[in-house]
Design a protein around this motif. Sequence first.
Motif: not given
Length: 147
Positions: A67-74
């Motif tokens: 989740l942390p990485t995915v949200l940063q990517g978005y």
Amino acid sequence: MEAPMHLEILIEDSSGKRLLESIVPAILGSHGAPHTWRIIAYKGVGHLPKGLKSGHDAAKRILLDRLPTVLQGYGRTPGIDGVVVVVDADRRDCKAFLTELKATLVPDESTIPVVFRLAIEEIEAWYLGDRRALLDAYPKARPCGRI
């Protein structure tokens, strides 16, 4: 008329995705009229990583682990207006769990709106009133009795 927006909806498993595929149009209207969305199923909920740094194998596709990485990517992806994260509460203290989830958001100029929604009952429990929907969500399951 409201401006069209695109949402990314993250769900912990394929059964939840099937459920959301029927619910989201009832909430937002037909896809593309005016809003669009993509529902992404993960292979389980997992746990938020210590220090909010994703270090797990990306191929495993476990929602909270990534989740942390995915949200940063978005936050850096043009054309995405918001993210909705739907997970089971899984007997967790809902208030504490929601606080943990919100801690994954790192405010900066590229952050997009993120909304967390907790299913207090297991998401799969929503299917139990409809045996056909249960088999649609789990096509490899063996039906018991009449459907």
